[in-house]
Structure formats: C-alpha cells, structure tokens
Design an enzyme around this catalytic site. Structure first.
Site: not given
Ligand code: CMC
Length: 431
Positions: A308, A366
């Site tokens: 998240h 989720d």
């Molecule tokens: N699986 C594997 N690696 C992950 C995941 C994941 N679900 N989420 C983040 N990472 C890694 C990412 O690759 C990155 O690694 P590095 O620093 O080595 O490049 C690190 O963790 C930080 O991730 P980020 O993408 O920079 O973080 P963000 O804050 O931009 O993204 C997120 C947040 C929710 C989009 C992401 O965690 C994700 O895609 N999760 C899966 C989708 C999901 O479950 N979304 C629902 C969110 S809760 C409901 C809502 O509020 O909508």
C-alpha cells in the site's frame, strides 16, 4: 488551515527562502510551498504525490506506520464493530455521530432516494450485455447529470446536499442493475423496508418469480464491507474527484471520474485481480513459485492485495476483513474453502519472507474481501462496483468539504519538461 509557528529554509544558488510549516492535528508537518514559484521561480517535483499534501481535510486520518485509520477521529475497527454503514456515512458527511432521531431522518432520506429515474432503465439497455459492470457504472453515473438537473448547481448548498443523498442512495441500485443487466435478469426495484446492505443484496439476488430472504448475517457482512471501504483520505480516486471538481464540474460527473480511476488494478480493481490470482495459484504447493515471481524484478507480476502507498504495516481494514471471511464462510458452511486456504498460506509465506517484510508489504483491504464476496455469490466483475458504491460517501464527503474550503482553486500541476527546445517547423518534403 493549520497553525504555522515553524518555518523551513530552502537555499537555492545561495539565496535563502523562508517557507511556512503547518502543524496538523495529527501526522507529519507540512511545508507550504504555494509561494515558492513566485518567489524563487522553481517548481517542486513529486510524481505520484508521495510527499505532497494536496488539501486541508478533517475527514479521515491514516497513520501508515502504525496501521491506524480513523474517520473523524473514530478508529475503523470500532466503526466496523459497533456502527453501521449509514451511520458512518452521516459521520463522514457531517463530522459527528448522529443522535437517534438525526440518524433516523438520515436513513429515511437515503432510503427514499434509492429509486432511479425510470428513463435510466433505457440507458442501461444501450450497453452490451457483456460490458464490465464498472464500464456501465462510469456511464450511468456520469449520465445522472442528464437526469437530475435540479441538483447540479454547486453554488447552491441545498442542491449539493440533495446530490449527496442521491449519489449515496442510488449507487447500490445502479451497481445491482449493472449486475442484473450483465446476467440477463430483470432489474429489481429497491425495497424501503430493508436496510441499505440488505436492500443491495435483495436487488442483486432476488428474482420476481420467487420470494428471497436476505440472511441478516450476510447483510451484516455486506454492511461491514461497505463500512471498511467508505473513505481513505486522498487516494487516487478521491484525488480524481477533487481535481475534477476543482474546475466547477457537477457532482455526478466528478464521481463518474472517481469510478473510472477506481477501476484500475492498482486501486479498486485489486480485489478482482487478487481473487483471480488466488485461484490461479490454486493450491498451497504453488505458492513458492508465485512468491518468487513477485520478487523477480524482470517479471511484472505483483502479489495483488499486498502493499500500500500509505500503510507500511498491517492495513487495519485487512484484519477486520480476514475475521469477516472466516465468519461468512462458517455461516455458509464452506469449511474447507481452497481459495481461503491459499490466501492464508500465501499471507503467512509472504510475511516470513524478507523481501516483503523489508519493503513493509502487508496484506491490504483487498486481500480477503474477494473471498467473502465470492462466497456471497458475487462474480469477480462485481467486486470493484461494490468498492465504488462503498467509496461514494467518501468521494461525496471530500467533494463537499472541498467546495466549502475558501482555499479551493482549480487543480493545475506543473511539470518537469524534458522535451525539445524551440525549433522551426519543417515542411513535409524536407523531412
Ligand atoms: N508485490 C511485489 N512487490 C511489490 C508489491 C507487490 N504487491 N507492492 C510493492 N512492491 C515492491 C515494488 O516492486 C517496489 O520495489 P522496489 O523498491 O525494489 O522497486 C516496492 O515494493 C515499493 O513499491 P511501489 O510500487 O513503489 O509502491 P507504491 O506505493 O507506488 O504502490 C501499490 C502501492 C498498492 C500500488 C502496490 O503495492 C501494488 O501494486 N500492490 C498490488 C495492488 C494492490 O493490492 N492494490 C490495492 C491497494 S489497497 C486498495 C485501494 O486503496 O485501492
């Protein structure tokens, strides 16, 4: 605007610029850069707004490190355990817990707005039957501005209030109709003798040919899902609603924009994507392969329902959701649900893996919601519409707050331009 007793100094090319620092009632201090461009001629750079507060708000607070979520100060686990969705709607909209008669009035008003304009039935029929219900919802909610002209004048406080009631009340009807249309069943009209969640289940699962009894335990679980998704401060879809509204757009158009944003798999679409992933994993012995893929930088696969932007600890909503999943499956007599088993084993395996713990990736709201919704009988395509109907009150509350904020301006971010410098047009024969 919060108190400003501190300042920060920014030095650019040897010149100091003093910036006010606002102290919120909770959360990190906020450096006010509004005058920075005028004074120093520079922009700040923050794609994804990871360090940017876009507004003042008094509605929802998240402490992502501690895993805390509060609405108007009340913790989400207390609201999910002791309150119910329409009371939480009142709280989000008006800022306080209602007295009994205020709640009754509010519930009556919402209940009396649940029907949609009869002409809108024709609008539904224009969609293909195989349209994703989110596609239908974006269209139908946007079209509300073509049906409810008497609540689109945003300068009129009473019209704003009526638009809020209409959106909260009609969204379950619209979501249920999108579902019924997709499976070729007749639309079911709302029933005023049922509460908000029970009415939604009735509109989704009853057919005119026979009596349908809404199980109160399932209605309670549905209500809890609505409550857990009701608001989440300045997330992508809420910021989309606020940005759309900043131009003076009408509330139905703004909420349609929010629904469009919510659809994406990184946001509200994650509940559908998560259940699909759990089913693809299929059996616990496949988990190591999927964990390895999620960790592989060359593989775009991510563990859906994990991670998240704000929570760097357990999402407090996920804890309640996990408990609800156990209760609902127990009630439905699904003791050995293979998907729930995969989810529990996957959660355990990820939480024991340094990749996830070091990056502070925990289950989010989720991760378990899809399992409950599927057990209730919803197809995966309905998961995100249910999120949209639950979040409508959050969008509406934030929209109302924005419109009464004297600092409100049209949203207009700047950019770090990386393109070509000025050059002369080249005629086609000379390229
Ligand atoms: N699986 C594997 N690696 C992950 C995941 C994941 N679900 N989420 C983040 N990472 C890694 C990412 O690759 C990155 O690694 P590095 O620093 O080595 O490049 C690190 O963790 C930080 O991730 P980020 O993408 O920079 O973080 P963000 O804050 O931009 O993204 C997120 C947040 C929710 C989009 C992401 O965690 C994700 O895609 N999760 C899966 C989708 C999901 O479950 N979304 C629902 C969110 S809760 C409901 C809502 O509020 O909508």
């Amino acid at each position: 605007m919060a108190d400003t007793t501190k300042t920060a100094t920014l030095t650019i090319d040897g010149t100091d610029y003093e910036l006010p620092v606002h102290q919120p009632t909770a959360g990190p201090d906020v450096v006010d850069i509004r005058k920075l461009y005028g004074q120093a001629g520079v922009f700040t750079y923050d794609p994804g707004f990871t360090s940017t507060a876009s507004c003042d708000s008094t509605i929802t607070y998240i402490d992502g490190d501690a895993g805390i979520l509060t609405h108007r100060g009340y913790p989400i686990d207390q609201l999910a355990g002791k309150s119910h969705f329409l009371e939480v709607c009142f709280l989000l909209l008006y800022g306080y817990l209602p007295k009994a008669e205020e709640l009754e009035d509010f519930e009556t008003t919402v209940t009396r707005h649940t029907m949609i304009h009869e002409q809108m039935h024709n609008f539904f029929r224009g969609f293909r039957r195989d349209a994703h219900p989110m596609a239908t919802m974006v269209g139908v909610v946007g079209a509300m501005s073509a049906f409810y002209h008497d609540s689109t004048d945003i300068s009129d406080e009473r019209q704003r209030e009526i638009a809020s009631f209409r959106l909260i009340a009609k969204m379950p009807t619209i979501a249920a109709m999108a579902y019924k249309y997709s499976i070729g069943q007749p639309f079911v009209y709302p029933r005023n003798d049922l509460d908000y969640a029970a009415n939604f289940l009735h509109m989704c699962f009853s057919v005119p040919a026979e009596e349908y009894h809404v199980d109160p335990i399932l209605a309670r679980a549905m209500d809890r899902i609505f409550t857990l998704h009701a608001d989440h401060e300045q997330n992508a879809s809420t910021s989309t609603v606020r940005l759309a509204s900043s131009s003076g757009a009408n509330p139905f158009a703004c909420v349609a924009a929010g629904i469009a944003c919510l659809w994406g798999p990184a946001h509200g679409g994650a509940n559908q994507a998560c259940l699909e992933m759990l089913k693809e994993i299929g059996t616990p012995d496949q988990i190591p392969e999927y964990i390895a893929r999620a960790k592989d930088k060359n593989d775009p696969f991510r563990l859906m329902g994990f991670g998240h932007r704000v929570y760097k600890n357990f999402d407090p909503r996920a804890k309640v959701m996990k408990q609800s999943a156990d209760e609902v499956l127990d009630l439905l007599g699904v003791e050995d649900n293979p998907t729930l088993q995969v989810a529990k084993d996957l959660e355990k395996a990820a939480l024991e893996d340094p990749y996830f713990t070091e990056k502070k990736l925990f289950p989010n709201v989720d991760f378990y919601s899809g399992i409950i919704l599927e057990a209730m009988g919803f197809p995966t395509a309905m998961f995100t519409p249910i999120f949209a109907l639950s979040r409508t009150v959050g969008w509406v509350s934030q929209w109302k707050e924005q419109l009464s904020d004297p600092q409100m301006k049209i949203g207009r971010p700047r950019q770090l331009y990386q393109g070509e410098n000025l050059r002369d047009y080249v005629d086609i024969e000379n390229r």
